[in-house]
Scaffold this active site. Sequence first.
Site, PDB file in Angstrom:
ATOM      1  N   ARG A  27      24.127  34.647  32.314  1.00  0.00           N
ATOM      2  CA  ARG A  27      25.380  34.165  33.241  1.00  0.00           C
ATOM      3  C   ARG A  27      25.359  34.720  34.747  1.00  0.00           C
ATOM      4  NH1 ARG A  27      29.890  33.029  29.411  1.00  0.00           N
ATOM      5  NH2 ARG A  27      31.548  34.346  30.775  1.00  0.00           N
ATOM      6  N   ASP A 156      36.815  41.119  41.435  1.00  0.00           N
ATOM      7  CA  ASP A 156      37.530  40.198  40.897  1.00  0.00           C
ATOM      8  C   ASP A 156      38.702  40.080  41.801  1.00  0.00           C
ATOM      9  OD1 ASP A 156      39.683  38.818  39.346  1.00  0.00           O
ATOM     10  OD2 ASP A 156      38.450  39.265  37.655  1.00  0.00           O
ATOM     11  N   TYR A 170      41.961  46.212  32.653  1.00  0.00           N
ATOM     12  CA  TYR A 170      40.944  45.827  33.526  1.00  0.00           C
ATOM     13  C   TYR A 170      41.122  45.485  34.808  1.00  0.00           C
ATOM     14  CZ  TYR A 170      37.946  41.936  35.396  1.00  0.00           C
ATOM     15  OH  TYR A 170      37.141  41.169  36.086  1.00  0.00           O
ATOM     16  N   MET A 172      43.113  47.711  36.328  1.00  0.00           N
ATOM     17  CA  MET A 172      43.185  48.887  37.044  1.00  0.00           C
ATOM     18  C   MET A 172      41.663  49.244  37.385  1.00  0.00           C
ATOM     19  SD  MET A 172      46.050  50.674  34.858  1.00  0.00           S
ATOM     20  CE  MET A 172      45.586  52.537  35.505  1.00  0.00           C
ATOM     21  N   ALA A 173      40.560  49.226  36.371  1.00  0.00           N
ATOM     22  CA  ALA A 173      39.435  49.416  36.498  1.00  0.00           C
ATOM     23  C   ALA A 173      38.888  48.743  37.680  1.00  0.00           C
ATOM     24  CB  ALA A 173      38.599  49.120  35.219  1.00  0.00           C
ATOM     25  N   LYS A 174      38.796  47.290  37.853  1.00  0.00           N
ATOM     26  CA  LYS A 174      38.178  46.757  38.998  1.00  0.00           C
ATOM     27  C   LYS A 174      38.944  47.143  40.151  1.00  0.00           C
ATOM     28  CE  LYS A 174      35.166  44.001  37.326  1.00  0.00           C
ATOM     29  NZ  LYS A 174      33.703  44.135  37.826  1.00  0.00           N
TER      30      LYS A 174
END
Length: 267
Positions: A27, A156, A170, A172-174
């Site tokens: 990808r 993102d 997700y 929060m992590a990004k």
Amino acid sequence: MNELDQKADKTLQDNTAVMLVTGGAKRIGAAIIKAAHDKGYRVIIHCHRSQQRAERLAKALNSIRADSASVVVADLALVNNQAELNDFVQHVIEPFGQLDVLVHNASRFYPTPIGSIDNPQWDELMLTNAKAPLLLSQALLPYLQVQQGCIVSLLDIHAYDKPFSGYTVYNMAKAAQRTMVQSLALELAPDVRVNGVAPGVNILPDANSDQALDQAQQDNIVRSIPMQRIGTPEDIAQSVLFLIEALYITGHIINIDGGRSLTLAGD
């Protein structure tokens, strides 16, 4: 090739920049690897569960230019163990003896609707999107400093101001990874530049995955994008290479989303 040509080729390879891409077997990661290799980089393809694809990609690239691609297989949870992390660094450096570019592409992405969030989801999403990028950057920093190199993180568009509904962990992590980019850009300058690329819809979920989109959903997404098309992995790769080669840019995050972030509410 005669002996003189062989020596010249070896000298050229020794002076060629080396890039590591985490999650580089398929990808977007594979698109970055291919684009960098086309530009003359030597490449290190990191993978975890996609070793066969990584090996096939490395074989194809090495057939184009000998000894220009290598594979390293590792679960990035190794950052939780200092001895394993040290071993990983040695495996990265061993093939070419240097590292000029680190691209954080490996990521886990799935919904975590409130009421169903559990500790394993938190740990996995935070590990792949925040903890591993930070600790890998720290571990590989001495080699990047020697080369006056750079780090690029895949982020993102939902990591800033427009969170993706139902994906709180997700998001929060990004967001943490985004802040890492800006923090390290300050701390590591002027020796190492740190930038980010924030995709929008640049690749659709696999058709056989639990997040696959039907044609009506895909058409709706396209209508929401000013450029009126889904992006491609190659769009991301082009932007990553731009940031790598733009020597006066650090701490910058480029949205590669066809303008979608201008019109998008988190959904």
